[in-house]
Design a protein around this motif. Structure first.
Motif, PDB file in Angstrom:
ATOM      1  N   TYR A   8      14.553  19.324  18.054  1.00 37.26           N
ATOM      2  CA  TYR A   8      14.455  17.878  18.245  1.00 37.26           C
ATOM      3  C   TYR A   8      14.210  17.519  19.710  1.00 37.26           C
ATOM      4  CZ  TYR A   8      15.193  13.089  16.707  1.00 37.26           C
ATOM      5  OH  TYR A   8      14.995  11.775  16.376  1.00 37.26           O
ATOM      6  N   MET A   9      13.705  16.320  19.940  1.00 36.14           N
ATOM      7  CA  MET A   9      13.578  15.806  21.308  1.00 36.14           C
ATOM      8  C   MET A   9      14.926  15.952  22.014  1.00 36.14           C
ATOM      9  SD  MET A   9      11.656  12.175  20.592  1.00 36.14           S
ATOM     10  CE  MET A   9      12.329  11.868  18.958  1.00 36.14           C
ATOM     11  N   LYS A  13      13.918  22.345  24.926  1.00 38.20           N
ATOM     12  CA  LYS A  13      12.794  23.277  24.737  1.00 38.20           C
ATOM     13  C   LYS A  13      12.061  23.569  26.054  1.00 38.20           C
ATOM     14  CE  LYS A  13      10.847  20.479  21.749  1.00 38.20           C
ATOM     15  NZ  LYS A  13      11.714  19.347  21.505  1.00 38.20           N
ATOM     16  N   ASP A  32       3.166  19.343  24.775  1.00 41.26           N
ATOM     17  CA  ASP A  32       2.967  17.934  25.148  1.00 41.26           C
ATOM     18  C   ASP A  32       2.021  17.828  26.351  1.00 41.26           C
ATOM     19  OD1 ASP A  32       4.557  16.845  23.160  1.00 41.26           O
ATOM     20  OD2 ASP A  32       6.324  16.614  24.426  1.00 41.26           O
ATOM     21  N   ILE A  43       1.614  10.792  26.821  1.00 42.99           N
ATOM     22  CA  ILE A  43       1.905  10.678  25.382  1.00 42.99           C
ATOM     23  C   ILE A  43       2.120   9.210  24.978  1.00 42.99           C
ATOM     24  CG2 ILE A  43       3.569  11.307  23.560  1.00 42.99           C
ATOM     25  CD1 ILE A  43       2.368  13.854  24.475  1.00 42.99           C
ATOM     26  N   PHE A  47       0.025   7.286  21.979  1.00 42.28           N
ATOM     27  CA  PHE A  47       0.647   6.602  20.837  1.00 42.28           C
ATOM     28  C   PHE A  47       0.241   5.128  20.797  1.00 42.28           C
ATOM     29  CE2 PHE A  47       4.022   8.709  18.255  1.00 42.28           C
ATOM     30  CZ  PHE A  47       3.898   9.994  18.738  1.00 42.28           C
ATOM     31  N   PHE A  55      -2.334  11.180  17.282  1.00 44.18           N
ATOM     32  CA  PHE A  55      -1.548  12.128  18.082  1.00 44.18           C
ATOM     33  C   PHE A  55      -1.247  13.388  17.272  1.00 44.18           C
ATOM     34  CE2 PHE A  55       2.618  13.916  19.115  1.00 44.18           C
ATOM     35  CZ  PHE A  55       2.435  14.251  20.452  1.00 44.18           C
ATOM     36  N   ARG A  56      -0.834  13.221  16.020  1.00 42.67           N
ATOM     37  CA  ARG A  56      -0.478  14.387  15.191  1.00 42.67           C
ATOM     38  C   ARG A  56      -1.684  15.294  14.949  1.00 42.67           C
ATOM     39  NH1 ARG A  56       4.681  14.691  16.280  1.00 42.67           N
ATOM     40  NH2 ARG A  56       5.758  12.761  15.808  1.00 42.67           N
ATOM     41  N   GLY A  78       6.454  19.985  20.759  1.00 39.06           N
ATOM     42  CA  GLY A  78       7.077  18.666  20.712  1.00 39.06           C
ATOM     43  C   GLY A  78       8.055  18.630  19.545  1.00 39.06           C
ATOM     44  N   GLY A  79       8.969  17.675  19.573  1.00 47.19           N
ATOM     45  CA  GLY A  79       9.993  17.622  18.519  1.00 47.19           C
ATOM     46  C   GLY A  79       9.440  17.519  17.111  1.00 47.19           C
ATOM     47  N   GLY A  80       8.253  16.905  16.971  1.00 48.34           N
ATOM     48  CA  GLY A  80       7.698  16.720  15.625  1.00 48.34           C
ATOM     49  C   GLY A  80       6.719  17.802  15.217  1.00 48.34           C
ATOM     50  N   ARG A 120       9.570   8.348  25.377  1.00 48.52           N
ATOM     51  CA  ARG A 120       9.377   8.914  24.041  1.00 48.52           C
ATOM     52  C   ARG A 120       9.129   7.799  23.027  1.00 48.52           C
ATOM     53  NH1 ARG A 120      13.238  12.810  26.431  1.00 48.52           N
ATOM     54  NH2 ARG A 120      12.527  14.898  25.907  1.00 48.52           N
ATOM     55  N   PRO A 121       7.854   7.647  22.640  1.00 46.78           N
ATOM     56  CA  PRO A 121       7.482   6.504  21.783  1.00 46.78           C
ATOM     57  C   PRO A 121       8.223   6.428  20.461  1.00 46.78           C
ATOM     58  CG  PRO A 121       5.648   8.068  22.035  1.00 46.78           C
ATOM     59  CD  PRO A 121       6.703   8.478  23.003  1.00 46.78           C
ATOM     60  N   ARG A 143      14.136  16.385   9.534  1.00 46.54           N
ATOM     61  CA  ARG A 143      13.361  17.441  10.193  1.00 46.54           C
ATOM     62  C   ARG A 143      14.004  18.823  10.078  1.00 46.54           C
ATOM     63  NH1 ARG A 143      10.855  14.844  15.722  1.00 46.54           N
ATOM     64  NH2 ARG A 143       9.209  13.659  14.700  1.00 46.54           N
TER      65      ARG A 143
HETATM   66  C1  S3P Z   1       7.931  13.764  19.508  1.00 46.64           C
HETATM   67  C2  S3P Z   1       8.489  14.490  20.520  1.00 46.64           C
HETATM   68  C3  S3P Z   1       7.915  14.538  21.879  1.00 46.64           C
HETATM   69  C4  S3P Z   1       6.408  14.253  21.844  1.00 46.64           C
HETATM   70  C5  S3P Z   1       6.139  12.986  21.117  1.00 46.64           C
HETATM   71  C6  S3P Z   1       6.652  13.003  19.675  1.00 46.64           C
HETATM   72  C7  S3P Z   1       8.593  13.755  18.171  1.00 46.64           C
HETATM   73  O1  S3P Z   1       8.139  15.819  22.450  1.00 46.64           O
HETATM   74  O2  S3P Z   1       5.707  15.315  21.265  1.00 46.64           O
HETATM   75  O3  S3P Z   1       6.745  11.932  21.832  1.00 46.64           O
HETATM   76  O4  S3P Z   1       7.978  13.334  17.180  1.00 46.64           O
HETATM   77  O5  S3P Z   1       9.767  14.210  18.090  1.00 46.64           O
HETATM   78  P1  S3P Z   1       9.596  16.303  23.041  1.00 46.64           P
HETATM   79  O6  S3P Z   1      10.344  16.936  21.906  1.00 46.64           O
HETATM   80  O7  S3P Z   1       9.202  17.300  24.084  1.00 46.64           O
HETATM   81  O8  S3P Z   1      10.264  15.089  23.589  1.00 46.64           O
END
Ligand code: S3P
Length: 173
Positions: A8-9, A13, A32, A43, A47, A55-56, A78-80, A120-121, A143
């Motif tokens: 996760y964010m 990492k 990122d 980023i 977004f 972005f994805r 990135g977290g996602g 972080r959007p 997640r």
């Molecule tokens: C995201 C995490 C961010 C970055 C973007 C979306 C997410 O990375 O990729 O803002 O969806 O969790 P970090 O985990 O490095 O903050």
């Protein structure tokens, strides 16, 4: 070997990637930053100007490109990243990839992210720590299905950065 850090964010990492890559004399890559460099903007602007779906798509494309073209790397995603576009399946199918989940609690993530949420959007709209915590708990639950497919899963709350790095290194040999 390609070590891919997921989580996760705010799970650490990027910091772990920095120290782990130094310990192994591997190249550190931050996905990122790769996306930002390829788009020529931060980023948050990607977004707001092009939306999350765009972005994805870029994230998936660039992850695949990095894995196909680079070796001896520590990659901070990135977290996602592993949660979209079948990317966890892709990572698991790559013979040189070792996925590592940095598992931090929602309480700790909330504390860390409160200070940095504007960059972080996904969470920048959340006003209070209570709101953020509620969001993180639900989101992390969704997640976790992807994160838990990592080959190595580390609960990091009680560990220093050095201990996290040492545990990852020990698991490799
Ligand atoms: C995201 C995490 C961010 C970055 C973007 C979306 C997410 O990375 O990729 O803002 O969806 O969790 P970090 O985990 O490095 O903050």
């Amino acid at each position: 070997m390609q070590i891919v850090l997921i989580g996760y964010m705010g799970s650490g990492k990027s910091t772990v990637a920095k120290h782990l890559s130094a310990a192994l004399s591997y190249e550190k890559i931050d996905l990122d930053s790769v996306i930002e460099d390829s788009e020529g903007k931060p980023i948050t602007d990607i977004f707001s100007e092009s939306g999350e779906i765009y972005f994805r798509k870029r994230e998936g494309l660039l992850l695949r490109e990095v894995i196909k073209t680079k070796n001896n790397i520590v990659l901070a995603t990135g977290g996602g990243t592993p949660c979209y576009g079948n990317l966890m399946e892709f990572l698991k199918s790559q013979t040189d990839v070792i996925t590592v989940y940095l598992n931090a609690s929602a309480a700790l993530l909330t504390k860390r992210l409160m200070a940095e949420k504007d960059a972080r959007p996904i969470i920048s709209h959340l006003k209070s720590e209570v709101q953020l915590n509620e969001f993180v708990r639900k989101h992390l639950f969704e997640r976790a299905f992807y994160y838990n497919q990592a080959q190595l899963r580390l609960s990091t709350d009680a560990l220093s950065e050095e201990e996290v790095v040492a545990k990852i290194v020990a698991s490799l040999y």
